[in-house]
Write a protein that holds these residues in place. Structure first.
Motif, PDB file in Angstrom:
ATOM      1  N   ASP A 252       0.866  -1.182   0.000  1.00 40.81           N
ATOM      2  CA  ASP A 252       0.000   0.000   0.000  1.00 40.81           C
ATOM      3  C   ASP A 252       0.894   1.221   0.000  1.00 40.81           C
ATOM      4  O   ASP A 252       1.794   1.327   0.833  1.00 40.81           O
ATOM      5  N   ALA A 253       0.672   2.128  -0.930  1.00 45.09           N
ATOM      6  CA  ALA A 253       1.498   3.335  -1.003  1.00 45.09           C
ATOM      7  C   ALA A 253       0.617   4.528  -1.342  1.00 45.09           C
ATOM      8  O   ALA A 253      -0.263   4.433  -2.196  1.00 45.09           O
TER       9      ALA A 253
ATOM     10  N   GLY B  11       6.586  10.433  -8.242  1.00 43.68           N
ATOM     11  CA  GLY B  11       6.462   9.263  -9.088  1.00 43.68           C
ATOM     12  C   GLY B  11       6.709   8.006  -8.277  1.00 43.68           C
ATOM     13  O   GLY B  11       7.119   8.060  -7.111  1.00 43.68           O
ATOM     14  N   TRP B  12       6.469   6.865  -8.903  1.00 43.00           N
ATOM     15  CA  TRP B  12       6.596   5.586  -8.216  1.00 43.00           C
ATOM     16  C   TRP B  12       6.787   4.503  -9.254  1.00 43.00           C
ATOM     17  O   TRP B  12       6.186   4.544 -10.326  1.00 43.00           O
ATOM     18  N   MET B  13       7.657   3.541  -8.966  1.00 43.53           N
ATOM     19  CA  MET B  13       7.844   2.379  -9.841  1.00 43.53           C
ATOM     20  C   MET B  13       7.696   1.123  -9.010  1.00 43.53           C
ATOM     21  O   MET B  13       8.141   1.073  -7.857  1.00 43.53           O
ATOM     22  N   TYR B  14       7.089   0.103  -9.621  1.00 47.88           N
ATOM     23  CA  TYR B  14       6.851  -1.146  -8.907  1.00 47.88           C
ATOM     24  C   TYR B  14       6.725  -2.264  -9.925  1.00 47.88           C
ATOM     25  O   TYR B  14       6.125  -2.075 -10.983  1.00 47.88           O
TER      26      TYR B  14
ATOM     27  N   GLN C 130      -1.151 -10.146 -10.123  1.00 47.58           N
ATOM     28  CA  GLN C 130      -1.311  -9.100  -9.113  1.00 47.58           C
ATOM     29  C   GLN C 130      -2.189  -7.979  -9.654  1.00 47.58           C
ATOM     30  O   GLN C 130      -2.290  -7.773 -10.859  1.00 47.58           O
ATOM     31  N   VAL C 131      -2.809  -7.251  -8.737  1.00 47.92           N
ATOM     32  CA  VAL C 131      -3.720  -6.175  -9.088  1.00 47.92           C
ATOM     33  C   VAL C 131      -3.153  -4.848  -8.594  1.00 47.92           C
ATOM     34  O   VAL C 131      -2.714  -4.745  -7.444  1.00 47.92           O
ATOM     35  N   LEU C 132      -3.164  -3.859  -9.461  1.00 44.45           N
ATOM     36  CA  LEU C 132      -2.788  -2.495  -9.093  1.00 44.45           C
ATOM     37  C   LEU C 132      -4.073  -1.699  -8.970  1.00 44.45           C
ATOM     38  O   LEU C 132      -4.876  -1.654  -9.916  1.00 44.45           O
ATOM     39  N   ARG C 133      -4.283  -1.114  -7.819  1.00 46.07           N
ATOM     40  CA  ARG C 133      -5.471  -0.283  -7.615  1.00 46.07           C
ATOM     41  C   ARG C 133      -5.013   1.163  -7.512  1.00 46.07           C
ATOM     42  O   ARG C 133      -4.133   1.492  -6.717  1.00 46.07           O
ATOM     43  N   ILE C 134      -5.605   2.020  -8.326  1.00 41.81           N
ATOM     44  CA  ILE C 134      -5.288   3.446  -8.324  1.00 41.81           C
ATOM     45  C   ILE C 134      -6.529   4.184  -7.862  1.00 41.81           C
ATOM     46  O   ILE C 134      -7.603   4.014  -8.437  1.00 41.81           O
ATOM     47  N   VAL C 135      -6.388   5.006  -6.833  1.00 43.68           N
ATOM     48  CA  VAL C 135      -7.505   5.757  -6.277  1.00 43.68           C
ATOM     49  C   VAL C 135      -7.183   7.246  -6.372  1.00 43.68           C
ATOM     50  O   VAL C 135      -6.108   7.686  -5.952  1.00 43.68           O
ATOM     51  N   ASP C 136      -8.114   8.014  -6.917  1.00 39.85           N
ATOM     52  CA  ASP C 136      -7.994   9.472  -6.959  1.00 39.85           C
ATOM     53  C   ASP C 136      -8.609  10.003  -5.667  1.00 39.85           C
ATOM     54  O   ASP C 136      -9.821  10.153  -5.562  1.00 39.85           O
TER      55      ASP C 136
ATOM     56  N   THR D 173      -4.843  -5.643 -17.682  1.00 45.33           N
ATOM     57  CA  THR D 173      -6.265  -5.598 -17.995  1.00 45.33           C
ATOM     58  C   THR D 173      -6.956  -4.757 -16.932  1.00 45.33           C
ATOM     59  O   THR D 173      -6.705  -4.934 -15.744  1.00 45.33           O
ATOM     60  N   ILE D 174      -7.800  -3.828 -17.362  1.00 45.20           N
ATOM     61  CA  ILE D 174      -8.577  -3.031 -16.413  1.00 45.20           C
ATOM     62  C   ILE D 174      -9.759  -3.882 -15.970  1.00 45.20           C
ATOM     63  O   ILE D 174     -10.648  -4.179 -16.761  1.00 45.20           O
ATOM     64  N   VAL D 175      -9.738  -4.316 -14.709  1.00 45.10           N
ATOM     65  CA  VAL D 175     -10.755  -5.252 -14.224  1.00 45.10           C
ATOM     66  C   VAL D 175     -11.884  -4.558 -13.470  1.00 45.10           C
ATOM     67  O   VAL D 175     -12.929  -5.165 -13.237  1.00 45.10           O
ATOM     68  N   ALA D 176     -11.668  -3.323 -13.067  1.00 42.65           N
ATOM     69  CA  ALA D 176     -12.715  -2.550 -12.394  1.00 42.65           C
ATOM     70  C   ALA D 176     -12.468  -1.085 -12.712  1.00 42.65           C
ATOM     71  O   ALA D 176     -11.326  -0.661 -12.896  1.00 42.65           O
TER      72      ALA D 176
END
Length: 167
Positions: A19-20, A27-30, A36-42, A93-96
């Motif tokens: 969690d970051a 910026g950020w690299m991972y 695995q799922v990347l979740r981006i929240v505004d 793939t955008i899953v949500a």
């Protein structure tokens, strides 16, 4: 054109393995592993998250807006969009998606584009291209040549009937 399908993620935040919180302008690299799922929240609204995707084993095989748009027959990204690499290999793939339209045409802002969009004195304002360059320079195996097309999550860039972009 792909229609927006609103879909909430069924994943629970407390189950996240990482969690970051990335402050605006940073910026950020991972390295994401398959599955695995990347979740981006505004968090604050009205933000854009400029994002690059690479095949970690082959940085030259990076995200391709052209391959992605051609394969899905839509210029907008949303639930179900498969983001393809230059080779045509699926990267993400955008899953949500609860936003509906994510841009892949407008590119990353730069010092030069900020002067055109805002004012000449905004040349030194934060810009995503410089952030991308700084992060790539910190990573072994990546260089300026690896700057690739990006996705602007949470950014709707309408296309006019004449083919122009509206920011």
């Amino acid at each position: 054109m792909t229609d927006f399908v609103r879909k909430e993620s069924g994943l629970r935040e407390e189950d996240a393995v990482y969690d970051a919180l990335i402050p605006a302008g940073d910026g950020w690299m991972y390295d994401l592993e398959p599955g695995q799922v990347l979740r981006i929240v505004d968090l604050e609204g009205n933000q854009a998250v400029d994002t690059l995707f690479y095949d970690a084993d082959n940085p030259a095989d990076h995200y391709s807006a052209v391959q992605t748009i051609a394969a899905q027959e839509s210029i907008y990204l949303t639930t179900g969009s498969v983001l393809l690499a230059e080779s045509g290999k699926p990267l993400v793939t955008i899953v949500a998606d609860t936003c509906g339209r994510h841009d892949t045409l407008g590119g990353a802002c730069s010092a030069q584009s900020n002067t055109v969009r805002y004012a000449h004195e905004k040349y030194y304002m934060h810009n995503c291209r410089d952030t991308f360059m700084r992060l790539l320079a910190q990573r072994d195996g990546y260089a300026k040549r690896d700057l690739a097309p990006n996705v602007n999550f949470f950014m709707n860039v309408p296309v006019t009937s004449e083919g122009g972009l509206t920011f």
